[in-house]
Motif scaffolding. Structure first.
Motif, mmCIF file in Angstrom:
data_model
loop_
_atom_site.group_PDB
_atom_site.id
_atom_site.type_symbol
_atom_site.label_atom_id
_atom_site.label_comp_id
_atom_site.label_asym_id
_atom_site.label_seq_id
_atom_site.Cartn_x
_atom_site.Cartn_y
_atom_site.Cartn_z
ATOM 1 N N GLU A 80 -3.149 -2.966 -10.770
ATOM 2 C CA GLU A 80 -3.809 -4.383 -10.967
ATOM 3 C C GLU A 80 -5.106 -4.215 -10.647
ATOM 4 O OE1 GLU A 80 -1.315 -7.402 -11.222
ATOM 5 O OE2 GLU A 80 0.543 -6.952 -10.044
ATOM 6 N N ALA A 83 -7.170 -2.079 -12.433
ATOM 7 C CA ALA A 83 -7.580 -3.016 -14.147
ATOM 8 C C ALA A 83 -8.816 -4.032 -14.004
ATOM 9 C CB ALA A 83 -6.373 -3.318 -14.902
ATOM 10 N N GLY A 84 -8.568 -4.704 -12.890
ATOM 11 C CA GLY A 84 -10.330 -5.866 -12.707
ATOM 12 C C GLY A 84 -11.188 -4.938 -12.622
ATOM 13 N N GLU A 86 -12.128 -1.863 -13.812
ATOM 14 C CA GLU A 86 -12.512 -0.716 -14.648
ATOM 15 C C GLU A 86 -12.616 -2.335 -16.221
ATOM 16 O OE1 GLU A 86 -8.654 1.468 -15.505
ATOM 17 O OE2 GLU A 86 -10.309 3.213 -15.061
ATOM 18 N N GLN A 87 -12.600 -3.467 -16.283
ATOM 19 C CA GLN A 87 -12.561 -4.620 -17.501
ATOM 20 C C GLN A 87 -14.327 -4.505 -16.516
ATOM 21 O OE1 GLN A 87 -10.435 -7.402 -17.379
ATOM 22 N NE2 GLN A 87 -11.878 -8.849 -18.768
ATOM 23 N N VAL A 88 -14.455 -4.877 -16.374
ATOM 24 C CA VAL A 88 -15.953 -5.420 -15.334
ATOM 25 C C VAL A 88 -17.110 -3.946 -15.776
ATOM 26 C CG1 VAL A 88 -17.252 -5.839 -13.670
ATOM 27 C CG2 VAL A 88 -15.227 -7.591 -14.069
ATOM 28 N N GLU A 90 -16.454 -1.622 -17.450
ATOM 29 C CA GLU A 90 -16.634 -1.271 -19.202
ATOM 30 C C GLU A 90 -17.742 -1.815 -19.801
ATOM 31 O OE1 GLU A 90 -13.875 -1.147 -22.720
ATOM 32 O OE2 GLU A 90 -12.459 -1.020 -21.229
ATOM 33 N N GLU A 91 -17.606 -3.522 -19.522
ATOM 34 C CA GLU A 91 -18.815 -4.090 -20.226
ATOM 35 C C GLU A 91 -20.483 -3.805 -19.313
ATOM 36 O OE1 GLU A 91 -17.361 -7.964 -19.017
ATOM 37 O OE2 GLU A 91 -15.346 -7.923 -20.401
ATOM 38 N N ALA A 296 -5.818 -8.232 -10.141
ATOM 39 C CA ALA A 296 -6.577 -8.190 -10.750
ATOM 40 C C ALA A 296 -7.865 -8.667 -10.413
ATOM 41 C CB ALA A 296 -6.190 -8.223 -12.535
ATOM 42 N N THR A 300 -12.103 -7.952 -10.731
ATOM 43 C CA THR A 300 -12.822 -7.825 -11.044
ATOM 44 C C THR A 300 -14.099 -8.736 -10.460
ATOM 45 O OG1 THR A 300 -11.509 -8.800 -12.742
ATOM 46 C CG2 THR A 300 -13.502 -9.662 -12.777
ATOM 47 N N ARG A 304 -17.537 -6.848 -10.319
ATOM 48 C CA ARG A 304 -18.331 -7.626 -10.312
ATOM 49 C C ARG A 304 -20.035 -8.368 -9.309
ATOM 50 N NH1 ARG A 304 -15.221 -12.800 -13.203
ATOM 51 N NH2 ARG A 304 -15.279 -12.237 -15.847
#
Length: 337
Positions: A80, A83-84, A86-88, A90-91, A296, A300, A304
């Motif tokens: 998890e 996943a957090g 990778e989300q950032v 990817e952006e 997650a 994130t 950041r």
């Protein structure tokens, strides 16, 4: 067979736009109109266009990659967490390289050298046990941006993302005391890390604040077998605990299995609470009361912080901490009061 790569100019001609427009689409620029972006992306897919990251790296002096080092892959917490991250990323148009240190400093150092060889722009790491406190400073001398997460070494040497485990432990012990429990044990891991010390300090402080008794500390390897076998030690504690708080949900789940096999029913004969709030907690028998800390969300925040550090390398060190939340289920459900 033709292995030649499709170029930006070929995509531009096929899409009927300029090469500059295609470049903006590739870099996810907001300056491109939505219809144009969709048309260019469709053509890129049809032509099987792949961005030349090597050329992009030469132009920007950036690999557009970051490394993430975790101490184990037993605990789904890190799934998890990733996943957090990778989300950032990817952006941020960055690729994430994941490595497992297995809580071994030699392996961790080898991973860091490989990351360095690949030219990663920064690293998010949960330091292995016995990591040299000077490591963050050494990585910074390499020119690597560093964020520590969940564990840390050094004296606030880097940005940090984590959870308020001391606050979460207080929530858990307050709940147990409200249920009539006074003899509370703690099931820990043996690894000497900041995460372990934070939890032990939190347990001592919360027990004192709530007027409860420390019924003993048991250590178990972070594995299903180790946590299951810990049940015998918990039941043999001289303090005769009526409740057990666990280092994480993995230990709690294994402990409950071991308790049941020993004829002691969690949630009826003894209360059990975990830390982390993983989806696993809903699938155990009985369902596990746990302190949720949003893995997650921590990932994130760590990502950041790293993205900020890459833009502002001289910015002041920052800490991001997730507030805990107690989720009560059947494993702590009985009331002695």
């Amino acid at each position: 067979m033709d292995h030649r790569k499709v170029t930006l100019l070929e995509v531009a001609r096929a899409a009927g736009v300029s090469r500059a427009t295609v470049s903006l689409v590739v870099r996810k620029s907001p300056l491109v109109a939505e219809d144009t972006r969709k048309k260019v992306e469709r053509v890129m897919a049809e032509l099987d266009y792949v961005r030349d990251l090597g050329a992009a790296r030469l132009r920007s002096n950036s690999s557009h990659t970051i490394g993430v080092i975790v101490p184990n892959l037993v605990n789904s917490f890190f799934t998890e967490f990733l996943a957090g991250v990778e989300q950032v990323m990817e952006e941020e148009d960055r690729v994430v390289l994941l490595a497992n240190s297995q809580d071994d400093t030699a392996r961790q150092n080898a991973i860091l050298q490989r990351f360095r060889g690949h030219g990663v722009d920064g690293v998010i790491m949960c330091p292995a046990e016995e990591t040299d406190p000077d490591l963050p400073e050494r990585l910074q001398k390499w020119g690597l941006a560093v964020v520590q997460s969940l564990r840390e070494v050094g004296d606030s040497a880097t940005d940090y993302a984590g959870a308020d485990y001391a606050g979460g432990i207080l929530l858990a012990i307050q709940h147990l005391v409200s249920q009539g429990h006074q003899r509370i044990a703690f099931l820990s891991v043996p690894a000497r890390t900041s995460a372990r010390e934070e939890r032990l300090d939190g347990v001592a402080s919360a027990l004192a604040l709530c007027g409860a008794e420390n019924a003993g500390i048991v250590e178990a390897e972070l594995s299903w077998q180790g946590s299951e076998q810990s049940a015998a030690e918990v039941l043999a504690l001289p303090g005769k605990p009526t409740a057990v708080l666990c280092f994480n949900d993995i230990l709690a789940a294994g402990l409950m299995l071991g308790l049941r096999r020993a004829g002691c029913e969690p949630g009826r004969d003894i209360a059990v609470i975990g830390l982390d709030g993983l989806p696993l907690a809903e699938l155990t028998y009985p369902p596990l009361t746990s302190v949720a800390v949003d893995p997650a969300g921590i990932g994130t925040m760590a990502a950041r912080l790293l993205a900020r550090r890459l833009i502002l390398p001289d910015a002041a060190v920052e800490r991001s901490i997730v507030a805990p939340r107690l989720i009560v289920r059947e494993s702590s459900g009985f009331n002695l009061a």
